[in-house]
Motif scaffolding. Structure first.
Motif, PDB file in Angstrom:
ATOM      1  N   ALA A 147       8.893  -6.944   7.813  1.00 31.84           N
ATOM      2  CA  ALA A 147       8.655  -7.619   9.332  1.00 31.84           C
ATOM      3  C   ALA A 147       7.992  -6.987  10.498  1.00 31.84           C
ATOM      4  CB  ALA A 147       9.889  -8.763   9.360  1.00 31.84           C
ATOM      5  N   ASP A 148       8.192  -6.176  10.545  1.00 35.04           N
ATOM      6  CA  ASP A 148       7.686  -5.140  11.519  1.00 35.04           C
ATOM      7  C   ASP A 148       6.544  -4.423  11.643  1.00 35.04           C
ATOM      8  OD1 ASP A 148       7.019  -5.072  14.436  1.00 35.04           O
ATOM      9  OD2 ASP A 148       8.861  -5.125  14.755  1.00 35.04           O
ATOM     10  N   SER A 149       5.633  -3.644  12.338  1.00 36.07           N
ATOM     11  CA  SER A 149       5.036  -2.244  12.431  1.00 36.07           C
ATOM     12  C   SER A 149       5.122  -1.673  13.425  1.00 36.07           C
ATOM     13  CB  SER A 149       3.399  -2.768  11.839  1.00 36.07           C
ATOM     14  OG  SER A 149       3.068  -3.048  12.463  1.00 36.07           O
ATOM     15  N   LEU A 150       4.558  -0.688  13.651  1.00 38.04           N
ATOM     16  CA  LEU A 150       5.034  -0.076  14.445  1.00 38.04           C
ATOM     17  C   LEU A 150       3.686  -0.738  15.539  1.00 38.04           C
ATOM     18  CD1 LEU A 150       5.740   1.757  16.983  1.00 38.04           C
ATOM     19  CD2 LEU A 150       4.276   4.142  15.160  1.00 38.04           C
TER      20      LEU A 150
ATOM     21  N   GLN B 108       1.691  -4.864   2.287  1.00 38.21           N
ATOM     22  CA  GLN B 108       1.792  -5.204   3.798  1.00 38.21           C
ATOM     23  C   GLN B 108       0.403  -4.438   4.320  1.00 38.21           C
ATOM     24  OE1 GLN B 108       5.069  -6.550   6.062  1.00 38.21           O
ATOM     25  NE2 GLN B 108       4.821  -4.978   7.142  1.00 38.21           N
ATOM     26  N   VAL B 109       1.242  -2.941   4.514  1.00 39.27           N
ATOM     27  CA  VAL B 109       0.017  -2.014   5.488  1.00 39.27           C
ATOM     28  C   VAL B 109      -1.456  -2.027   5.016  1.00 39.27           C
ATOM     29  CG1 VAL B 109      -0.902   0.256   5.520  1.00 39.27           C
ATOM     30  CG2 VAL B 109       1.877  -0.286   5.387  1.00 39.27           C
ATOM     31  N   ARG B 110      -2.022  -2.707   3.692  1.00 37.67           N
ATOM     32  CA  ARG B 110      -3.070  -2.717   3.436  1.00 37.67           C
ATOM     33  C   ARG B 110      -3.329  -3.825   4.182  1.00 37.67           C
ATOM     34  NH1 ARG B 110      -1.806  -0.317  -1.993  1.00 37.67           N
ATOM     35  NH2 ARG B 110      -1.523  -2.432  -2.872  1.00 37.67           N
ATOM     36  N   HIS B 111      -2.931  -5.147   3.713  1.00 37.63           N
ATOM     37  CA  HIS B 111      -3.367  -6.486   4.806  1.00 37.63           C
ATOM     38  C   HIS B 111      -3.190  -6.294   6.409  1.00 37.63           C
ATOM     39  CE1 HIS B 111      -3.627  -9.006   1.152  1.00 37.63           C
ATOM     40  NE2 HIS B 111      -2.198  -8.708   0.950  1.00 37.63           N
ATOM     41  N   ALA B 112      -1.896  -5.292   6.984  1.00 31.59           N
ATOM     42  CA  ALA B 112      -2.598  -5.642   8.668  1.00 31.59           C
ATOM     43  C   ALA B 112      -3.658  -4.797   8.877  1.00 31.59           C
ATOM     44  CB  ALA B 112      -1.316  -4.208   8.712  1.00 31.59           C
TER      45      ALA B 112
END
Length: 350
Positions: free
Chosen positions: A181-184, A342-346
């Motif tokens: 639900a979060d990223s750095l 999720q990382v790809r979308h971010a």
């Protein structure tokens, strides 16, 4: 001179902590000692932060003595426990805030904590909150307050080639929270672009006793890697000596320690025990077969990453205590795929 991005060839955060604080056993005192003494997660000198990273500096001798007194003096220890018992919370961030607030209060540096700023209009909605307003005469003899946004974060690096941004660097959004639900990157953008700007809002003047002369982020935590990395891109702004661990699934855990010569002990850590390296009675720990069974049961009931401490048994003069030597997140089978997506979308959004 060695590249500052290289992983320092020093002892682990666990070994350093156990060596530095061998007399501390109280969980609250150990967690507070870790908050004060652990490396920062973000590099104070990284250009990307523009000088807006707070640093507590080395633990002074008098603070170290005070921490030991918190452990040994029943009156002081009771004060700490009474403070932590007020309005208890299961949120790790809130737990860490209360610990740091106790320290700042005892050191007579705390001006306000969790001070809300509200819109003066008809709706009176909350615009934001100052985590800490502090005054440290030994640091800054001038007038005004320091605003600290305080965070304790745990992120896992899901590293695949598609995560490289257009400059070829690894983006901070490649570090994701265990619950995805979060990223750095998202967290630091929010701190830098929103939370640290709160004192500039006209409504803030109504709650501030003095002007805010500096606004900085104080960030502690651990980062977890599928494979060890010797270095990170300097542009990402992560401190080279940050506390780190591993992540894998349950099957890889057994393989990871298959050739371990001595006995190991495993401990699934409750969320409020994630800060300091674990030191527990060995009776709380499990062997490999038992921890695999426990992991299977918990991941089946709730498929979310679990924090695992890998411990050694007691040495001479250490009683029946087990000491954490490594830690890692054990993830469910589909976590890696969901994290990568999720990382790809971010990265695309950036």
């Amino acid at each position: 001179m060695a590249d500052a991005r290289e992983r320092p060839a020093a002892m682990s955060c666990q070994a350093r902590f156990h060596e530095r604080w061998p007399e501390l056993r109280d969980p609250h005192v150990r967690a507070l000692a870790w908050l004060l003494d652990a490396p920062d997660l973000m590099s104070v000198d990284a250009p990307c932060w523009d000088g807006r990273i707070a640093n507590l500096g080395p633990v002074a001798d008098e603070v170290a003595a005070w921490l030991r007194a918190l452990e040994q003096d029943p009156r002081l220890n009771r004060q700490l426990h009474n403070h932590m018992a007020r309005q208890p919370s299961a949120r790790l961030g809130r737990y860490a805030e209360k610990l740091l607030g106790f320290y700042l209060q005892q050191r007579r540096q705390l001006v306000a904590a969790n001070l809300q700023v509200r819109n003066n209009g008809a709706t009176s909605e909350t615009l934001g909150e100052f985590d800490f307003l502090v005054r440290r005469p030994h640091i800054d003899s001038g007038t005004g307050l320091e605003h600290w946004e305080f965070a304790t974060k745990f992120y896992l690096l899901e590293q695949v080639p598609s995560q490289l941004d257009q400059s070829g660097e690894l983006p901070p959004d490649a570090f994701v929270g265990p619950n995805l639900a979060d990223s750095l990157g998202r967290k630091m953008r929010k701190i830098m672009q929103q939370q640290l700007m709160l004192s500039h809002h006209p409504a803030a003047a109504g709650v501030l006793s003095e002007p805010v002369v500096s606004a900085q982020a104080l960030v502690k935590g651990w980062l977890f890697y599928r494979e060890p990395l010797s270095s990170l891109p300097a542009a990402i702004g992560i401190a080279a000596d940050h506390c780190r661990g591993f992540w894998c699934d349950a099957a890889a855990l057994r393989q990871r320690y298959a050739e371990q010569s001595g006995p190991l002990h495993f401990l699934l850590l409750p969320r409020l025990e994630w800060l300091a390296p674990a030191r527990v009675d060995i009776g709380r720990t499990l062997g490999m077969d038992a921890v695999q069974a426990e992991l299977a049961a918990r991941l089946s009931a709730e498929p979310a990453p679990l924090m695992l401490a890998v411990c050694r048994g007691p040495g001479a003069g250490e009683g029946s205590d087990a000491f954490e030597i490594e830690r890692g997140f054990i993830v469910p089978g589909d976590w890696e795929q969901r994290a990568a997506e999720q990382v790809r979308h971010a990265v695309i959004r950036i």
